[in-house]
Scaffold this motif. Structure first.
Motif, short mmCIF file in Angstrom:
data_model
loop_
_atom_site.label_atom_id
_atom_site.label_comp_id
_atom_site.label_asym_id
_atom_site.label_seq_id
_atom_site.Cartn_x
_atom_site.Cartn_y
_atom_site.Cartn_z
N GLY A 233 0.80 -1.23 0.00
CA GLY A 233 0.00 0.00 0.00
C GLY A 233 0.83 1.27 0.00
O GLY A 233 0.49 2.24 -0.69
N SER A 234 1.91 1.29 0.78
CA SER A 234 2.75 2.49 0.81
C SER A 234 4.23 2.11 0.92
O SER A 234 4.85 2.29 1.97
N PRO A 235 4.76 1.57 -0.20
CA PRO A 235 6.16 1.13 -0.19
C PRO A 235 7.10 2.31 0.05
O PRO A 235 6.81 3.43 -0.36
N LYS A 236 8.23 1.99 0.72
CA LYS A 236 9.17 3.06 1.06
C LYS A 236 10.19 3.28 -0.04
O LYS A 236 10.68 4.38 -0.23
N HIS A 237 10.55 2.18 -0.73
CA HIS A 237 11.68 2.26 -1.65
C HIS A 237 11.22 2.47 -3.09
O HIS A 237 10.19 1.95 -3.51
N GLU A 238 12.03 3.20 -3.81
CA GLU A 238 11.71 3.51 -5.20
C GLU A 238 11.58 2.24 -6.04
O GLU A 238 10.66 2.13 -6.87
N ARG A 239 12.47 1.26 -5.80
CA ARG A 239 12.41 0.03 -6.60
C ARG A 239 11.11 -0.72 -6.35
O ARG A 239 10.53 -1.33 -7.25
N THR A 240 10.64 -0.71 -5.11
CA THR A 240 9.37 -1.37 -4.79
C THR A 240 8.22 -0.65 -5.48
O THR A 240 7.34 -1.27 -6.09
N LYS A 241 8.27 0.68 -5.43
CA LYS A 241 7.21 1.47 -6.08
C LYS A 241 7.15 1.19 -7.57
O LYS A 241 6.07 1.01 -8.13
#
Ligand code: ADP
Ligand code: MG
Length: 248
Positions: A233-241
Motif C-alpha cells: 500500500g505504501s512502499p518506502k523504496h523507489e524500486r518497490t514502487k
C-alpha cells in the motif's frame, strides 16, 4: 539433530547463492514465525525461486544458514532427508506422476519416505484430497484433471507429509485465469488454519489480504520487508514502487 536457539519456523541468515560467477542471492536475512504467512514478490530473475529452493536445500547455499524449526539444515552433520521432510513444496508446474491417480500421487511419498502403511497413507491422502476440494477426483489421472485440480492434488500431496512449513513457488502462474481462484481459496484456508507459509506470488490481492508480511526482492537482495499493507500500500523504496506500478 543440530539445534540452535531459534523461535522461528524458518530463519535465513546471510544466505548467499552463486551459480558459477553469477551471484544470485547476495546475503538474505529474514525469518518466518510459526503460523505466519510471508509472501515474496519481485521481478523475474530476482532470485525468488532460488531462495525457496535453498530453504529446502534443493539448492545448496554457497554461504549462510537456513534454520527450520531450530534445526540448521545447512549444518554439515544434519540429516538432510529428515530435515527436508519437514518442508512441503508446491511448484508452478504441478509435477504429479502422470501414470498414477490423484490418490496414488498423494500416497506414494507417505509410504516410501515416511514408511506409513497402505491403509494409513490412503486415509491421510483422502483427508487431504477432501480438504483441498478434490476428494471426488481420487481415482482420476492428472491428464483427466484441470490445472487447478492438479495443483490442488499437489498441495494435498505436500500436506499429507505433515510439514512444519509450506513453500509455494508461483503456484497459480501456470493456471488459466478462471482456475486461479480455487487454488488461492485453498491457500487462504490453510493460512487461516495456522499453516506456516512462504509464498512466492504475483497475486497482489492475495498477498495483501492473506500475508502477515511481504518481502520485496530485487537483484538478489531484500529491498523491503514489512507488513503486507505497508509494503504493497505504501512502499518506502523507489524500486518497490516501480515494481508495484508495473504489476498492480
Ligand atoms: P526468480 O524466481 O525471481 O525469477 P530465479 O531464482 O529463478 O529468479 O533466478 C535468479 C537468477 O539465477 C536468474 O538469473 C537465473 O537465470 C539464475 N539461475 C537460477 N537457477 C540457475 C541454475 N541452476 N544455474 C544457473 N543459473 C541459475
Ligand atoms: Mg521463479
Amino acid at each position: 539433530m543440530i539445534r540452535v536457539l531459534a523461535q522461528s519456523a524458518v530463519e535465513i541468515r546471510n544466505l548467499h547463492k552463486s551459480f558459477g560467477h553469477l551471484e544470485v542471492l547476495k546475503g538474505i536475512d529474514f525469518s518466518v514465525d510459526t503460523g505466519q504467512v510471508v509472501c515474496v514478490i519481485g521481478p523475474s530473475g530476482s532470485g525468488k525461486s532460488t531462495l525457496l529452493r535453498c530453504v529446502n536445500l534443493l539448492e545448496q547455499p554457497t554461504a549462510g544458514q537456513v534454520i527450520v524449526e531450530g534445526v540448521e539444515l545447512t549444518h554439515p552433520d544434519v540429516d538432510i532427508d529428515a530435515a527436508r521432510r519437514r518442508v512441503g513444496m508446491v511448484f508452478q508446474q504441478f509435477n504429479l506422476f502422470p501414470h498414477m491417480t490423484a490418490l496414488q500421487n498423494v500416497m506414494i511419498a507417505q509410504q516410501r519416505v515416511l514408511k506409513r502403511g497402505r491403509a494409513e497413507a490412503e486415509r491421510i491422502a483422502r483427508e487431504n484430497l477432501d480438504k483441498v476440494g478434490v476428494g471426488n477426483k481420487a481415482g482420476s489421472y492428472p491428464a483427466q484433471l484441470s490445472g487447478g485440480q492438479q495443483q490442488r492434488v499437489a498441495i494435498a500431496r505436500a500436506l499429507a507429509m505433515s510439514p512444519a512449513l509450506m513453500l509455494f513457488d508461483e503456484p497459480t502462474s501456470a493456471l488459466d485465469p478462471e482456475l486461479v481462484g480455487d487454488v488461492l481459496t485453498v491457500m487462504r484456508k490453510l493460512a487461516e488454519e495456522g499453516m506456516t507459509m512462504l509464498v512466492v506470488t504475483h497475486e497482489m490481492a492475495f498477498a495483501r489480504d492473506v500475508a502477515d508480511r511481504v518481502v520485496f526482492m530485487d537483484g538478489g537482495v531484500i529491498v523491503e520487508d514489512g507488513p503486507a499493507e505497508q509494503v504493497i500500500g505504501s512502499p518506502k523504496h523507489e524500486r518497490t514502487k516501480t515494481f508495484l506500478r508495473r504489476v498492480l
